[in-house]
Design a protein around this motif. Structure first.
Motif, PDB file in Angstrom:
ATOM      1  N   PHE A 103       0.993  -1.292   0.111  1.00 17.53           N
ATOM      2  CA  PHE A 103      -0.283   0.019  -0.153  1.00 17.53           C
ATOM      3  C   PHE A 103       0.657   1.236   0.091  1.00 17.53           C
ATOM      4  N   PHE A 104       1.836   1.071   0.790  1.00 17.22           N
ATOM      5  CA  PHE A 104       2.863   2.279   0.956  1.00 17.22           C
ATOM      6  C   PHE A 104       3.528   2.649  -0.423  1.00 17.22           C
ATOM      7  N   MET A 105       3.860   1.507  -1.154  1.00 20.71           N
ATOM      8  CA  MET A 105       4.562   1.599  -2.514  1.00 20.71           C
ATOM      9  C   MET A 105       3.617   2.045  -3.451  1.00 20.71           C
ATOM     10  N   TRP A 106       2.419   1.671  -3.393  1.00 15.97           N
ATOM     11  CA  TRP A 106       1.294   1.989  -4.358  1.00 15.97           C
ATOM     12  C   TRP A 106       1.084   3.357  -4.354  1.00 15.97           C
ATOM     13  N   ARG A 107       1.074   4.158  -3.156  1.00 15.29           N
ATOM     14  CA  ARG A 107       0.956   5.365  -3.220  1.00 15.29           C
ATOM     15  C   ARG A 107       1.912   6.586  -3.428  1.00 15.29           C
ATOM     16  N   GLU A 108       3.053   6.015  -3.743  1.00 10.60           N
ATOM     17  CA  GLU A 108       4.207   6.712  -4.078  1.00 10.60           C
ATOM     18  C   GLU A 108       4.203   6.978  -5.405  1.00 10.60           C
ATOM     19  N   PRO A 109       4.728   8.037  -5.933  1.00  5.45           N
ATOM     20  CA  PRO A 109       4.909   8.410  -7.426  1.00  5.45           C
ATOM     21  C   PRO A 109       5.873   7.321  -7.812  1.00  5.45           C
ATOM     22  N   LEU A 110       5.489   7.021  -9.382  1.00  5.05           N
ATOM     23  CA  LEU A 110       6.621   6.171 -10.060  1.00  5.05           C
ATOM     24  C   LEU A 110       7.613   6.921 -10.361  1.00  5.05           C
ATOM     25  N   MET A 111       8.998   6.147 -10.109  1.00  3.93           N
ATOM     26  CA  MET A 111      10.208   6.758 -10.376  1.00  3.93           C
ATOM     27  C   MET A 111      10.781   6.251 -11.353  1.00  3.93           C
ATOM     28  N   VAL A 112      10.384   6.096 -12.462  1.00  6.52           N
ATOM     29  CA  VAL A 112      10.898   5.520 -13.805  1.00  6.52           C
ATOM     30  C   VAL A 112      11.197   6.415 -14.930  1.00  6.52           C
ATOM     31  N   PHE A 113      12.032   6.523 -15.860  1.00  5.42           N
ATOM     32  CA  PHE A 113      11.803   7.107 -16.811  1.00  5.42           C
ATOM     33  C   PHE A 113      10.696   6.466 -18.108  1.00  5.42           C
ATOM     34  N   ALA A 114      10.185   7.488 -18.882  1.00  5.00           N
ATOM     35  CA  ALA A 114       9.222   6.764 -19.686  1.00  5.00           C
ATOM     36  C   ALA A 114       9.626   5.690 -20.656  1.00  5.00           C
ATOM     37  N   SER A 115      10.727   5.535 -21.028  1.00  6.91           N
ATOM     38  CA  SER A 115      11.316   4.601 -21.860  1.00  6.91           C
ATOM     39  C   SER A 115      11.253   3.166 -20.936  1.00  6.91           C
ATOM     40  N   HIS A 116      11.789   3.452 -19.637  1.00  5.07           N
ATOM     41  CA  HIS A 116      11.863   2.024 -18.744  1.00  5.07           C
ATOM     42  C   HIS A 116      10.315   1.794 -18.536  1.00  5.07           C
ATOM     43  N   ALA A 117       9.491   2.772 -18.392  1.00  5.26           N
ATOM     44  CA  ALA A 117       8.066   2.214 -18.367  1.00  5.26           C
ATOM     45  C   ALA A 117       7.358   1.722 -19.415  1.00  5.26           C
TER      46      ALA A 117
END
Length: 247
Positions: free
Chosen positions: A218-232
């Motif tokens: 839950f704590f991870m889910w609430r955090e903003p995603l910290m990856v580049f668009a290419s990685h996503a």
């Protein structure tokens, strides 16, 4: 009406059963501690997210890889027990004249369910991301941390929550029931004491396994995603290779 098998054949089958059942029992029980150790190491990472979020979970995961992602460790301490344990249990059931427990028992249901989920989980998180072809381009170990899990949680929330929590619940419940059997078989005569009631084991599996993993996720889910668009895009392609994320 078919003729009954000759007495010599019946005798051979009885001897085969007498020989194989204890051997398969020892193999199934002997492989369990390796799986339990791996599960504890593997699930410690999402639990630690309760204290430090995705960053701490990823750091703990990288430490755990020192145990289970070495050329020797992954093959012989993780994958081999994960294959041997359900296979020996299945052979024991098939070869036994009368299975020790019903197929609908908690141990059997959680065991076979876990075997299927583990195979799917391994493919989704270990095999698919290493595909060298585009658009995945073999996500490297340094890139494949809990941001990958977070991406799945945020992109396919219902399926990811169901998959991760179902996986954790099946593992924890099966482990609690299996440890009770191992205790009664091998340890009770030396250490004494019961392994707890079925109710207490179920509550323990939930409080000690499912709940801390769920809150960490839950704590991870609430955090903003910290990856580049290419990685996503590469993460999305890797997840999409798994049947669980096809649609």
């Amino acid at each position: 009406m078919a003729d009954a098998p000759p007495s010599s054949e019946k005798s051979f089958l009885r001897r085969l059963t007498v020989i194989t059942q204890p051997v398969l029992t020892r193999i199934a029980h002997g492989s369990a501690p390796f799986i339990t150790t791996f599960a504890l190491i593997h699930l410690t990472a999402p639990v630690m997210a309760n204290l430090g979020g995705t960053s701490l979970a990823s750091q703990v995961m990288l430490l755990g890889r020192e145990y289970y992602q070495t050329p020797f460790g992954e093959k012989y301490l993780v994958l081999a027990p994960l294959v041997i344990h359900p296979l020996s249990a299945l052979l024991k059931r098939v070869l036994a004249p009368k299975p020790a427990r019903r197929l609908s028992s908690i141990l059997s249901v959680t065991g076979y369910t876990t075997a299927v989920i583990v195979a799917l989980h391994f493919y989704t998180h270990r095999v698919a991301p290493t595909d060298p072809s585009p658009p995945i381009y073999a996500v490297g170990p340094s890139e494949l941390d809990y941001e990958y899990v977070k991406f799945g949680l945020q992109t396919w929330p219902w399926r990811s929550w169901l998959g991760y929590l179902g996986f954790t619940a099946a593992v924890a419940w099966h482990a609690s029931e299996g440890m009770a059997i191992i205790w009664n078989t091998w340890l009770r005569s030396y250490l004494g004491g019961p392994p707890g009631t079925k109710r207490s084991r179920t509550i323990g599996a939930f409080l000690g396994g499912v709940l801390p993993v769920a809150t960490g996720m839950f704590f991870m889910w609430r955090e903003p995603l910290m990856v580049f668009a290419s990685h996503a895009d590469r993460f999305r392609a890797a997840f999409s290779m798994s049947p669980f994320y096809w649609y």
